[in-house]
Design a protein around this motif. Structure first.
Motif, mmCIF file in Angstrom:
data_model
loop_
_atom_site.group_PDB
_atom_site.id
_atom_site.type_symbol
_atom_site.label_atom_id
_atom_site.label_comp_id
_atom_site.label_asym_id
_atom_site.label_seq_id
_atom_site.Cartn_x
_atom_site.Cartn_y
_atom_site.Cartn_z
ATOM 1 N N THR A 94 99.697 -23.391 -20.259
ATOM 2 C CA THR A 94 99.983 -21.985 -19.932
ATOM 3 C C THR A 94 100.564 -21.831 -18.532
ATOM 4 O OG1 THR A 94 97.718 -21.615 -19.144
ATOM 5 C CG2 THR A 94 98.157 -21.148 -21.468
ATOM 6 N N GLY A 95 100.613 -22.904 -17.748
ATOM 7 C CA GLY A 95 101.199 -22.830 -16.413
ATOM 8 C C GLY A 95 102.710 -22.707 -16.474
ATOM 9 N N GLY A 101 101.234 -28.014 -17.320
ATOM 10 C CA GLY A 101 99.873 -28.166 -17.802
ATOM 11 C C GLY A 101 98.805 -28.103 -16.733
ATOM 12 N N ASN A 102 99.125 -27.537 -15.565
ATOM 13 C CA ASN A 102 98.072 -27.386 -14.563
ATOM 14 C C ASN A 102 97.058 -26.333 -14.990
ATOM 15 O OD1 ASN A 102 100.075 -25.348 -14.206
ATOM 16 N ND2 ASN A 102 99.232 -24.898 -12.168
ATOM 17 N N LEU A 124 91.880 -21.510 -16.371
ATOM 18 C CA LEU A 124 92.651 -20.272 -16.440
ATOM 19 C C LEU A 124 93.199 -19.892 -15.063
ATOM 20 C CD1 LEU A 124 90.391 -18.240 -18.912
ATOM 21 C CD2 LEU A 124 92.338 -19.743 -19.417
ATOM 22 N N PRO A 125 94.145 -18.939 -15.009
ATOM 23 C CA PRO A 125 94.777 -18.570 -13.736
ATOM 24 C C PRO A 125 93.766 -18.113 -12.683
ATOM 25 C CG PRO A 125 96.017 -17.668 -15.570
ATOM 26 C CD PRO A 125 94.758 -18.222 -16.144
ATOM 27 N N SER A 140 96.397 -16.707 -25.868
ATOM 28 C CA SER A 140 97.502 -17.595 -26.191
ATOM 29 C C SER A 140 96.994 -18.971 -26.615
ATOM 30 C CB SER A 140 98.440 -17.728 -24.993
ATOM 31 O OG SER A 140 99.491 -18.635 -25.253
ATOM 32 N N ILE A 141 95.976 -19.465 -25.923
ATOM 33 C CA ILE A 141 95.384 -20.762 -26.275
ATOM 34 C C ILE A 141 94.799 -20.718 -27.683
ATOM 35 C CG2 ILE A 141 93.496 -22.360 -25.733
ATOM 36 C CD1 ILE A 141 93.984 -21.604 -22.746
ATOM 37 N N LEU A 142 94.080 -19.631 -27.994
ATOM 38 C CA LEU A 142 93.473 -19.507 -29.317
ATOM 39 C C LEU A 142 94.534 -19.434 -30.412
ATOM 40 C CD1 LEU A 142 90.568 -16.967 -28.632
ATOM 41 C CD2 LEU A 142 90.445 -19.456 -28.762
ATOM 42 N N GLN A 143 95.632 -18.758 -30.139
ATOM 43 C CA GLN A 143 96.683 -18.617 -31.144
ATOM 44 C C GLN A 143 97.449 -19.918 -31.364
ATOM 45 O OE1 GLN A 143 99.070 -15.385 -29.680
ATOM 46 N NE2 GLN A 143 97.504 -13.835 -30.089
#
Length: 580
Positions: A94-95, A101-102, A124-125, A140-143
């Motif tokens: 999500t980075g 991938g950070n 997470l951020p 977003s991760i779950l989807q």
């Protein structure tokens, strides 16, 4: 880098090794390019440290997944391995808009005794103002994380989900002095009420069903590295509970009822009687290798076994006393899809992962109910001890059958050593000083002829350049004297909290799994029959538990932060004077 000793962090100093599984999530592991290249070639330091500490207690690395600095490790007792099936891992970046991938999440899912469980480790951020972004990234991760198979294709489709990591949620509204004053006066409830994650549970539908134990420990971020002092740098970050462990039971609709979206949490239970109990939830202030403090928790999962038979049952004798004993018989379940690349490995008790074998043989593919395989001399250990046989499935990439520990005795090696020693017809007295073995088939023999010349001779696939003094060697090793005929020419070789529980309304019994095979640290084995047993009869040592109606599975997930194959046994043997 991991601290020098993670015994307390893993709870091994107070436990008895009865925890069934360890799930370890790390974030901000050193992911510099030079470090990542090293980790590709060798095991990363955290994985190695965890395996070193857990393997003596019988824990095996089931699977691992890494995305730059985010690392997930799953360990389980070796006798549970045949019942951990459908193991899969996923990563989501999500980075930088999903290209880096950070930040993001790594997960591992599996079926545990027939119940689907998913472990999700997230980073997470950061920063106070990014609470909405954290929720968007989590969604977003779950989807994006989808698994193969007909059941539990998404993270939230699993019977139980554990969500943990550096979630980076902060404490809203209160200023730094007020937060520190609440910490100093142990008024943590006031801070908990302003915690962004707790407040989001009332508004974010994606968090529905997620549970967390009481935060009875001080905020775990941010500290001056090497201290237990909150941030004194120019940034002066506000203390926060960034490091969390939550869980969720899959919501199912009881028969005859329709879900009502307006009544959140009205359907909490599982139709299969699963119960999750949190025994403690704590931080570890004594660890100072990061600006975060690690967080750990112990859970007990109670559920009826849906699966109680391994896919492959291996039968082996209680002891291997000779080379002819080095055999086993196995039987595969009718629904098990075998591969020509399946094999049976011989592992020393305390092995770390499925590649940490002493030797292996290919599993036969002929049409028969029972299959017999034999280990050759080259695949046998070069010393006595307790060993386990495991069946590796190439289709599932997991161990699907294991035995209980059995003993391999040194007498099995007498003929093996003699074969190679006889190839050296030296002059006068041959003094064997050292016999060194590395897998596979690599031998170095150091000897003296007539006590006059020191020589170093190597068998195939090995090399040795060694210059040592005889007195030094004799002070370190007890030499083996072998009388040789003086007329024979010299030859050359040819080779912390109250329990917090979530459950449905189904009745369940049992808390802990049954005691199975002995601890790897102990030399006890199950009792032998007092009468002599036929050597042709093999007892099943598959490690399958004798199951009552219900059982519990104890698990210990943990989260640590900002941390920057196979065991080979050196062979040694002693022998008396012998004329060749």
């Amino acid at each position: 880098m991991p601290p020098d000793d993670i015994t307390a962090l893993l709870g091994l100093h107070i436990g008895d090794g009865n925890t069934d599984m360890y799930i370890i999530g790390l974030q901000e592991v050193n992911s510099m390019i030079n470090k990542r290249l090293k980790d590709v070639l060798f095991t990363d330091q955290w994985s190695d440290a965890c395996m070193e500490r857990l393997s003596p207690f019988g824990y095996i690395l089931v699977t691992s997944q890494r995305m730059q600095g985010v690392l997930l490790l799953v360990f389980a007792k070796y006798y549970h391995l045949p019942f951990l099936r459908g193991v899969q891992t996923e990563t989501t970046r999500t980075g930088l808009g999903g290209y880096w991938g950070n930040k993001g999440g790594v997960s591992a899912r599996m079926s545990v005794f027939g119940h689907t469980i998913c472990f999700l480790n997230c980073h997470l951020p950061a920063h106070m103002e990014n609470s909405e972004q954290r929720m968007e990234d989590f969604e977003s991760i779950l989807q994006q994380q989808q698994f193969e198979g007909q059941a539990a294709t998404g993270v939230l489709d699993h019977d139980v989900v554990f969500w943990f990591g550096d979630l980076n949620f902060r404490i809203d509204e209160l200023e730094i002095p007020a937060v520190k004053a609440a910490i100093d006066n142990n008024k943590l409830t006031m801070l908990w009420e302003k915690d962004q994650l707790n407040m989001a549970k009332d508004t974010e539908s994606v968090l529905e069903g997620f549970l967390e134990g009481p935060l009875k420990f001080p905020p775990t971020y941010k500290f001056d590295v090497g201290t237990d002092t909150y941030d004194t740098s120019g940034k002066k970050r506000k203390p926060a509970w960034t490091d969390r462990i939550l869980w969720r039971l899959r919501a199912t609709v009881p028969s005859g009822l329709t879900p009502n979206a307006g009544k959140r949490g009205s359907i909490l239970g599982l139709s299969n009687g699963t119960k999750v109990t949190q025994h403690f939830y704590r931080s570890h202030m004594e660890y100072m290798v990061s600006d975060h403090k690690p967080v750990s928790s112990i859970f007990t999962l109670q559920f009826p076994y849906k699966v109680d038979m391994p896919l492959v049952t291996i039968m082996v004798e209680d002891e291997w006393n000779s080379i002819t004993d080095a055999t086993c018989t196995f039987k595969a379940a009718p629904n098990f899809a075998r591969s020509s690349w399946d094999w049976i490995g011989l592992y020393k008790v305390g092995f770390k992962h499925h590649k940490d074998y002493v030797g292996y043989v290919w599993a036969k593919q002929e049409e028969a109910d029972y299959h017999r395989v034999t280990f050759t001399e080259e695949e046998l250990p070069k010393g006595s001890g307790d060993f386990i046989l495991c069946y590796y499935s190439n289709n599932t990439s997991t161990l699907v059958g294991v035995t209980e520990p059995f003993q391999v005795l040194t007498v099995i090696l007498s003929g093996f050593y003699g074969k190679y020693i006889k190839q050296y017809n030296g002059i006068g007295h041959l003094t064997l000083l050292w016999f060194f073995h590395t897998h596979p088939h690599s031998f170095i023999l150091i000897y003296t002829i007539s006590c006059a010349t020191s020589l170093c001779t190597s068998f195939p696939w090995s090399f040795a350049l060694l210059s040592v003094s005889l007195p030094l060697l004799l002070s370190l090793i007890s030499p083996l004297q072998i009388q040789l005929p003086t007329s024979s020419p010299a030859g050359s070789p040819s080779e912390d909290s109250s329990d917090f529980t979530s459950e449905d309304d189904s009745s369940v019994v049992g808390v802990n799994t049954m005691s199975r095979s002995p601890s790897p640290r102990k030399k006890k084995h199950r009792a032998r029959h007092s009468h002599s047993r036929s050597r042709s009869h093999s007892r099943s040592r598959s490690g399958s538990p004798a199951l009552p109606e219900m059982k519990g599975l104890k698990m210990q997930p943990g989260s640590a932060h900002n941390t920057t194959d196979g065991e080979k046994e050196k062979a040694s043997s002693e022998a008396g004077d012998r004329g060749l």
